[in-house]
Structures are given as structure tokens and as C-alpha cells.
Design an enzyme around this catalytic site. Structure first.
Site, PDB file in Angstrom:
ATOM      1  N   ARG A  22       0.841  -1.199   0.000  1.00 15.11           N
ATOM      2  CA  ARG A  22       0.000   0.000   0.000  1.00 15.11           C
ATOM      3  C   ARG A  22       0.871   1.242   0.000  1.00 15.11           C
ATOM      4  O   ARG A  22       1.787   1.354   0.812  1.00 15.11           O
ATOM      5  CB  ARG A  22      -0.914   0.031   1.229  1.00 15.11           C
ATOM      6  CG  ARG A  22      -1.967  -1.020   1.131  1.00 15.11           C
ATOM      7  CD  ARG A  22      -3.008  -0.898   2.198  1.00 15.11           C
ATOM      8  NE  ARG A  22      -3.735  -2.166   2.210  1.00 15.11           N
ATOM      9  CZ  ARG A  22      -4.676  -2.481   3.075  1.00 15.11           C
ATOM     10  NH1 ARG A  22      -5.003  -1.625   4.014  1.00 15.11           N
ATOM     11  NH2 ARG A  22      -5.272  -3.634   3.014  1.00 15.11           N
ATOM     12  N   SER A 113      -8.118  -1.164   0.686  1.00 19.13           N
ATOM     13  CA  SER A 113      -9.111  -1.493   1.699  1.00 19.13           C
ATOM     14  C   SER A 113      -9.798  -0.269   2.303  1.00 19.13           C
ATOM     15  O   SER A 113     -10.409   0.507   1.597  1.00 19.13           O
ATOM     16  CB  SER A 113      -8.455  -2.349   2.766  1.00 19.13           C
ATOM     17  OG  SER A 113      -9.424  -2.887   3.615  1.00 19.13           O
ATOM     18  N   HIS A 114      -9.629  -0.077   3.618  1.00 19.90           N
ATOM     19  CA  HIS A 114     -10.334   1.008   4.310  1.00 19.90           C
ATOM     20  C   HIS A 114      -9.622   2.345   4.163  1.00 19.90           C
ATOM     21  O   HIS A 114     -10.129   3.357   4.629  1.00 19.90           O
ATOM     22  CB  HIS A 114     -10.456   0.652   5.792  1.00 19.90           C
ATOM     23  CG  HIS A 114      -9.111   0.419   6.424  1.00 19.90           C
ATOM     24  ND1 HIS A 114      -8.361  -0.693   6.133  1.00 19.90           N
ATOM     25  CD2 HIS A 114      -8.388   1.173   7.264  1.00 19.90           C
ATOM     26  CE1 HIS A 114      -7.216  -0.614   6.803  1.00 19.90           C
ATOM     27  NE2 HIS A 114      -7.207   0.500   7.496  1.00 19.90           N
ATOM     28  N   ASP A 277     -16.310  -2.057   4.244  1.00 20.89           N
ATOM     29  CA  ASP A 277     -15.214  -1.149   3.917  1.00 20.89           C
ATOM     30  C   ASP A 277     -14.964  -1.072   2.409  1.00 20.89           C
ATOM     31  O   ASP A 277     -15.730  -1.626   1.614  1.00 20.89           O
ATOM     32  CB  ASP A 277     -13.937  -1.546   4.665  1.00 20.89           C
ATOM     33  CG  ASP A 277     -13.349  -2.855   4.148  1.00 20.89           C
ATOM     34  OD1 ASP A 277     -14.111  -3.669   3.618  1.00 20.89           O
ATOM     35  OD2 ASP A 277     -12.121  -3.054   4.277  1.00 20.89           O
ATOM     36  N   ASP A 279     -13.040  -2.490   0.229  1.00 20.86           N
ATOM     37  CA  ASP A 279     -12.949  -3.697  -0.601  1.00 20.86           C
ATOM     38  C   ASP A 279     -13.916  -4.795  -0.147  1.00 20.86           C
ATOM     39  O   ASP A 279     -13.856  -5.913  -0.654  1.00 20.86           O
ATOM     40  CB  ASP A 279     -11.516  -4.226  -0.635  1.00 20.86           C
ATOM     41  CG  ASP A 279     -10.998  -4.613   0.736  1.00 20.86           C
ATOM     42  OD1 ASP A 279     -11.446  -4.025   1.732  1.00 20.86           O
ATOM     43  OD2 ASP A 279     -10.135  -5.512   0.814  1.00 20.86           O
ATOM     44  N   ASP A 281     -14.372  -6.498   2.728  1.00 20.17           N
ATOM     45  CA  ASP A 281     -14.044  -7.625   3.603  1.00 20.17           C
ATOM     46  C   ASP A 281     -14.321  -7.341   5.081  1.00 20.17           C
ATOM     47  O   ASP A 281     -14.300  -8.255   5.900  1.00 20.17           O
ATOM     48  CB  ASP A 281     -12.609  -8.126   3.382  1.00 20.17           C
ATOM     49  CG  ASP A 281     -11.560  -7.057   3.554  1.00 20.17           C
ATOM     50  OD1 ASP A 281     -11.932  -5.902   3.853  1.00 20.17           O
ATOM     51  OD2 ASP A 281     -10.368  -7.368   3.367  1.00 20.17           O
ATOM     52  N   ARG A 282     -14.590  -6.086   5.422  1.00 19.65           N
ATOM     53  CA  ARG A 282     -14.876  -5.780   6.835  1.00 19.65           C
ATOM     54  C   ARG A 282     -16.372  -5.576   7.064  1.00 19.65           C
ATOM     55  O   ARG A 282     -17.115  -5.322   6.119  1.00 19.65           O
ATOM     56  CB  ARG A 282     -14.162  -4.498   7.259  1.00 19.65           C
ATOM     57  CG  ARG A 282     -12.671  -4.586   7.168  1.00 19.65           C
ATOM     58  CD  ARG A 282     -12.047  -3.365   7.794  1.00 19.65           C
ATOM     59  NE  ARG A 282     -10.585  -3.465   7.717  1.00 19.65           N
ATOM     60  CZ  ARG A 282      -9.765  -2.800   8.486  1.00 19.65           C
ATOM     61  NH1 ARG A 282     -10.232  -1.967   9.400  1.00 19.65           N
ATOM     62  NH2 ARG A 282      -8.462  -2.939   8.360  1.00 19.65           N
ATOM     63  N   LYS A 376     -11.484 -12.393   4.857  1.00 23.01           N
ATOM     64  CA  LYS A 376     -12.603 -11.980   5.677  1.00 23.01           C
ATOM     65  C   LYS A 376     -13.709 -11.479   4.750  1.00 23.01           C
ATOM     66  O   LYS A 376     -13.439 -11.113   3.615  1.00 23.01           O
ATOM     67  CB  LYS A 376     -12.176 -10.930   6.694  1.00 23.01           C
ATOM     68  CG  LYS A 376     -11.436  -9.723   6.159  1.00 23.01           C
ATOM     69  CD  LYS A 376     -10.886  -8.926   7.334  1.00 23.01           C
ATOM     70  CE  LYS A 376     -10.286  -7.593   6.921  1.00 23.01           C
ATOM     71  NZ  LYS A 376      -8.904  -7.689   6.487  1.00 23.01           N
TER      72      LYS A 376
HETATM   73  C1  VG1 Z   1      -5.190  -3.758   9.706  1.00 28.04           C
HETATM   74  C2  VG1 Z   1      -5.947  -4.546  10.749  1.00 28.04           C
HETATM   75  C3  VG1 Z   1      -5.840  -6.029  10.484  1.00 28.04           C
HETATM   76  C4  VG1 Z   1      -6.335  -6.325   9.063  1.00 28.04           C
HETATM   77  C5  VG1 Z   1      -5.570  -5.474   8.071  1.00 28.04           C
HETATM   78  C6  VG1 Z   1      -6.088  -5.630   6.663  1.00 28.04           C
HETATM   79  O1  VG1 Z   1      -3.817  -4.082   9.768  1.00 28.04           O
HETATM   80  O2  VG1 Z   1      -5.469  -4.241  12.036  1.00 28.04           O
HETATM   81  O3  VG1 Z   1      -6.584  -6.725  11.442  1.00 28.04           O
HETATM   82  O4  VG1 Z   1      -6.156  -7.681   8.748  1.00 28.04           O
HETATM   83  O5  VG1 Z   1      -5.691  -4.097   8.422  1.00 28.04           O
HETATM   84  O6  VG1 Z   1      -7.444  -5.349   6.589  1.00 28.04           O
HETATM   85  P1  VG1 Z   1      -2.741  -3.152  10.519  1.00 28.04           P
HETATM   86  O7  VG1 Z   1      -1.399  -3.767  10.239  1.00 28.04           O
HETATM   87  O8  VG1 Z   1      -2.902  -1.775   9.970  1.00 28.04           O
HETATM   88  O9  VG1 Z   1      -3.114  -3.177  11.966  1.00 28.04           O
HETATM   89  V1  VG1 Z   1      -8.069  -4.574   5.243  1.00 28.04           V
HETATM   90  O10 VG1 Z   1      -9.761  -4.641   5.364  1.00 28.04           O
HETATM   91  O11 VG1 Z   1      -7.289  -3.093   5.398  1.00 28.04           O
HETATM   92  O12 VG1 Z   1      -7.502  -5.472   3.975  1.00 28.04           O
HETATM   93 CO    CO Z   2     -10.669  -4.384   3.682  1.00 24.73          CO
END
Ligand code: VG1
Ligand code: CO
Length: 543
Positions: A22, A113-114, A277, A279, A281-282, A376
Site C-alpha cells: 500500500r 481497503s479502508h 469497507d 474492498d 471484507d470488513r 474476511k
Molecule cells: C489492519 C488490521 C488487520 C487487518 C488489516 C487488513 O492491519 O489491524 O486486522 O487484517 O488491516 O485489513 P494493521 O497492520 O494496519 O493493523 V483490510 O480490510 O485493510 O484489507
Molecule cells: Co478491507
């Protein structure tokens, strides 16, 4: 159509984090940046020759351009076929399903993602393996190593492929197959849940609101909730995916999805509300007048999953990421299931799911899923909740109260400090790591520290070891504090502090989490010196 070999050189910092690579969108749009990483993926998976891959993304800015580049590079490296979601769109769980369903050699998901989207926001690229799950660390390490030695990449010079309508197109010797991104995923959901029961619930005056946050789940939720399950038109809000997600953070938590929280707390609240979110998955789960923390949601789903047809036989085992609250462990204990504890990130669940050790798993960051895919899955969690609500005929609040009465409540909150100076954040973690050995036995208020360590995970299936997965402090009454640096951010460091306290007194089960955790929050600062090290008085986000 000309096959080009472009000379390049390694670009620093292309190490995949918790979930793929990312970076700022402009970084990805810079010369050779995307191309270097994609060529390194081919190297990391032993070449693209003859392979069938899946490709799609969450529709954020640059998704369409990046997809065309990846198609030309796949064709140039000899891939046989790429299956692409129409418009280059696929939610992360739908991509995982397609990779598995079509027995492909894996896939590339374009998403951050988010994280917000747009030319000045974030973009991301992730490779998933043939089991449909995020590449494990040995694969991402090979990809990263390839980015450090790359000298050239291959790309076909050609017009854009028409991704607007389903069908097959030739791109040089490769076939591009454009598919409906929603249909197969929606069909899979019908095999897992009692759609008739949910339809009955929604026909009985039970109202749902789903906030797609202008992201990828809009078309999925509209098809499943409104078209197939009969939720009233307009039940899905912000349903059209936009390249910048309407300027918001597509992060389903009480901060970024505040309008939805305000709705369920207001006079005209729906019975059930949820959000997903960027993509897909949340998930965030809400009931009338109540927010369900992701850790509690995971525990409730584990306790009630047997009410859905896809899980009627019961669960083989469960898993949670280490910082996720231990509410799940209480359910597992009562049901005599093994509860595995893994590092943060969905890639660590893959082996357990593949081996059949677990059926259901989740993370405190609003991720829940099962063995139906290897990611997820936001809408899956929403449908499992709806199935449970239909089967039990109770409200979300009643189900949660009953759960706490049965298992006790693990009060839980995560405090995030965003954009902290990376050196200062690392300094705090280093200082804390250095004193872990001295902490056991020390008292903070009424609690005494029982254990302090840095979490490392030995995968029980393939024996691989993941180290440095968070600093963990456990108290004698079951309370915990965990400190971790995020692996998904793109600016400075994000410090995550995870706070948990156990309550079994029936009179104290309905308090406010921040109040119930006040002593633990104070101890977290005293132990690690958060304010001193980061220079911050308060967290940016509390979930
Ligand atoms: C975060 C979350 C983690 C999740 C990851 C990807 O990671 O804490 O639980 O699996 O995002 O989710 P980090 O390293 O920032 O704590 V997603 O929905 O951003 O693909
Ligand atoms: Co996501």
C-alpha cells in the site's frame, strides 16, 4: 501488438505489509512503480507462463488504469487466461471465491481497503494464492526479494481491453474473460444461509440499513439484500462505488460511519444496520440503540453459527488474531473447540482453514469470515447475523445481553495514534520491549501484571514462524494491553493500543467501554509512556 522489454531498476520500499503493498496513489502512478511490483509478483510465483489468474479491485482511483497495465503484463509474460470482474471490479471476498471456484493459479486484488482513495490518497496491490487467501510470508518475501533485484519487465503494447461487458477477448495469445462480479458470490451466499427465513424476517416489518460507504459492496448488497432477500428499496445507502469513496474513509467504524451510528441511536432506528469497507471484507454490526464491537460480534457468531444451514453441523475450531478480545475463547471453551491465536492479518488463518482445523475466524478490526473463502467477508457476516436474528426472533440488543450473561463480557477498545513520527513510534516500542522482563509482578491499581512478552507465532500446519507480532501484557484478572505498529498505513507510523478487561458481574455488564477500561487505559500510558514518546495527548480513533 508489440512485446516490449522495458529496462528498469529496483525501487525502494516495495515490501508488502499486513495486506499487500500500500502506497500513495501518486507513488503507484510513478514511472515503473506498478510495473516493477507486478513483474516481481510473476517472479515470486515462479512465472506467469501458462497461468490462469483472477483480477479485480475495489474501484478506487487508478483501479481501471492499473488493471489494463496488469493485463498487458500478464499477456507479455505468457499467462493463459485472466478472469476479470466487469469494470475491473471485484470485492476482496468475491475475488477469493472466484480464485477458488475456477481453480486458478491465484489472483491480483487492487485495493487499499479502508484507506481513502483518490489521486492524493492510497492505492494497493495484493497477490492471493490458489487457495484464495492472501499470499503467506514466504511468497511475499520472494516477491519483495524480486523487487530488489529487478532489471527489466515485459509488457505488451496494445489498446485497452474492453472490460465493460462480460465476455471473452484476446490480448495477444492470452484470453481475458470478463465476468459479472456479483452473481457467483451471491450464489455462494445462498448455499450458506437460510434465505427464506431471512426473507420472512424482512417481510415482517424488520428493517435493515446497509451503508456501502460509496465502496465496492454497493452492487453486492443491492443484489443480495434488496433483489434476492426483498429488503425495501433504499435499504442499501451510498450504494454506488466512487473512485474517491465520496471523499470519505471507507472504514466501517463508529468514527467513519458516524451517520449510520447516529441513525441506530435515533428515534427512527432500523432493527439492524451494518456497513462494510472499501474492498468489502470488513463489517460493522449495529442494532437499534446498540453498537456491537467486532470482537463481540465474532463471539456471538461463533456461539450461534449452527443456526445457519451452512454451519448446522457445528464448527471444527475457531481462531482470532492475537489482539482480538478473548470473548471468542470463552465460547470455544464452552463448546469444547480449539481456539487458535494468530498474528494480525488474514494470511495467518489460511493454513488453519485449509487444514480443516477451524471453520470460523476473525479480527478485532471488523473482519470475520469462515472456510467458505480465504478472506474476511463483510456481507457474509451481515447475512450470518440476519440468519441468526431470523432463527432466534430476538433483537440484536437482546442477543448481546444474553451472550454477556452466559459468557461474561470482555470490555474492549482499540486506540489508534495515526501519522506518528516513525522513529518516535519505533523508539517507544524499543523501550517497552527492553523492559518487558521487569514488568511481571508490577501492580497498576487493583491489577498485577501476570505476563509480558513479544508475540511470535508458530504455524501448526507448516511449522513457519512469524516473529515481532506485537507487545503483549496480561494482568492477573485476564485484562490485557497490546501494543503494535500498523502494517497498512502509508504515512509515518500508526500506533495501535488494544485494551481489554473481563467482567462477569451481571450488574456491570452494560457499562460504557471507555469507562470500564479507564484503569487499563491509564496503565497502558504508564507502562509504555505513550504520551511522552508520541507527543500525543489522545488517540485519533477509538473503536
Ligand atoms: C489492519 C488490521 C488487520 C487487518 C488489516 C487488513 O492491519 O489491524 O486486522 O487484517 O488491516 O485489513 P494493521 O497492520 O494496519 O493493523 V483490510 O480490510 O485493510 O484489507
Ligand atoms: Co478491507
Amino acid at each position: 501488438m508489440e512485446l516490449l522489454k522495458i529496462t528498469t531498476q529496483p525501487i525502494e520500499g516495495q515490501k508488502p505489509g499486513t495486506s499487500g503493498l500500500r502506497k500513495k496513489t501518486r507513488t503507484f502512478m510513478g514511472p515503473h512503480y506498478l510495473e516493477n511490483f507486478v513483474q516481481a509478483i510473476w517472479t515470486g510465483i515462479g512465472g506467469a507462463t501458462g497461468k490462469t489468474l483472477v483480477l479485480g479491485g475495489d474501484g478506487r482511483y487508478f483501479n481501471d488504469r492499473a488493471a489494463q497495465v496488469i493485463l498487458r503484463m500478464a499477456a507479455a509474460s505468457g499467462a493463459a487466461r485472466v478472469i476479470v470482474g466487469q469494470g475491473a471490479l471485484l470485492s476482496t471476498p468475491a475475488a477469493s471465491h472466484l480464485i477458488r471456484q475456477r481453480k486458478t493459479d491465484g489472483g491480483i486484488i487492487l485495493s487499499a481497503s479502508h484507506n481513502p482513495g483518490g489521486p492524493d490518497e492510497d492505492f494497493g496491490v495484493k497477490f492471493n494464492t490458489p487457495n484464495g487467501g492472501p499470499a503467506p510470508e514466504d511468497v511475499t518475501n520472494r516477491i519483495f526479494a524480486a523487487t530488489e533485484t529487478i532489471e527489466s519487465y515485459h509488457i505488451l503494447e496494445s489498446q485497452d481491453v474492453d472490460l465493460a461487458t462480460p465476455g471473452e477477448h484476446a490480448l495477444g495469445p492470452m484470453t481475458v474473460e470478463v465476468v459479472d462480479p456479483v452473481a457467483d458470490y451471491a450464489d455462494l451466499m445462498e448455499t450458506l444461509f437460510d434465505f427464506n427465513a431471512i426473507r420472512g424476517l424482512l417481510n415482517s416489518g424488520f428493517r435493515v440499513t446497509f451503508d456501502a460507504m460509496h465502496a465496492i459492496t454497493g452492487p453486492y448488497a443491492t443484489e443480495i439484500l434488496q433483489n434476492r432477500l426483498g429488503a425495501a428499496p433504499g435499504s442499501v445507502m451510498n450504494a454506488t462505488p466512487l473512485p474517491d469513496f465520496g471523499g470519505g474513509h471507507p472504514d466501517p467504524n463508529p468514527i467513519w460511519a458516524k451517520p449510520l451510528v447516529d441513525l441506530v441511536m435515533g428515534d427512527d432506528a432500523p432493527d439492524f444496520a451494518a456497513a462494510s469497507d472499501g474492498d468489502g471484507d470488513r463489517n460493522m454490526i449495529l442494532g437499534r440503540g446498540i453498537y456491537v464491537t467486532p470482537s463481540d460480534s465474532l463471539a456471538v457468531l461463533a456461539a450461534n453459527a449452527h443456526l445457519a444451514p451452512g454451519y448446522a453441523k457445528g464448527l471444527t475450531g475457531v481462531a482470532r488474531s492475537m489482539p482480538t478480545s478473548r470473548a471468542l475463547d470463552r465460547v470455544a471453551e464452552a463448546k469444547r473447540l480449539t481456539c487458535y491465536e494468530t498474528p494480525t492479518g488474514w494470511k495467518f488463518f489460511g493454513n488453519l482453514l485449509d487444514a480443516g482445523h477451524i471453520t470460523l475466524c476473525g479480527e478485532e478490526s471488523a473482519g470475520t469470515g469462515s472456510d467458505h473463502v480465504r478472506e474476511k467477508d463483510g456481507l457474509w457476516a451481515v447475512l450470518l447475523w440476519l440468519n441468526i436474528l431470523a432463527a432466534r426472533g430476538e433483537s440484536v440488543a437482546d442477543i448481546l445481553t444474553d451472550h454477556w450473561n452466559t459468557y461474561g463480557r470482555n470490555y474492549y477498545s482499540r486506540h489508534d495514534y495515526d501519522g506518528v513520527d516513525a522513529d518516535r513510534a519505533a523508539g517507544m516500542m524499543d523501550a517497552l520491549r527492553a523492559k518487558l522482563g521487569d514488568l511481571p509482578g508490577q501492580s497498576f491499581g487493583s491489577r498485577k501484571i501476570a505476563g509480558a512478552d513479544e508475540f511470535a507465532y508458530d504455524d501448526p500446519v507448516d511449522g513457519s514462524r512469524a516473529e515481532g507480532q506485537g507487545l503483549r501484557i496480561t494482568f492477573d484478572d485476564g485484562a490485557r494491553i497490546i501494543y503494535r505498529l500498523s502494517g497498512t498505513g502509508t504515512v509515518g507510523a500508526t500506533l495501535r493500543v488494544y485494551l481489554e478487561a473481563v467482567e462477569t458481574d451481571p450488574a456491570k455488564l452494560h457499562g460504557d467501554a471507555q469507562e470500564a477500561l479507564a484503569d487499563v487505559i491509564r496503565a497502558a500510558d504508564e507502562i509504555a509512556g505513550i504520551k511522552t514518546h508520541t507527543g500525543r495527548d489522545a488517540p485519533d480513533v477509538m473503536t
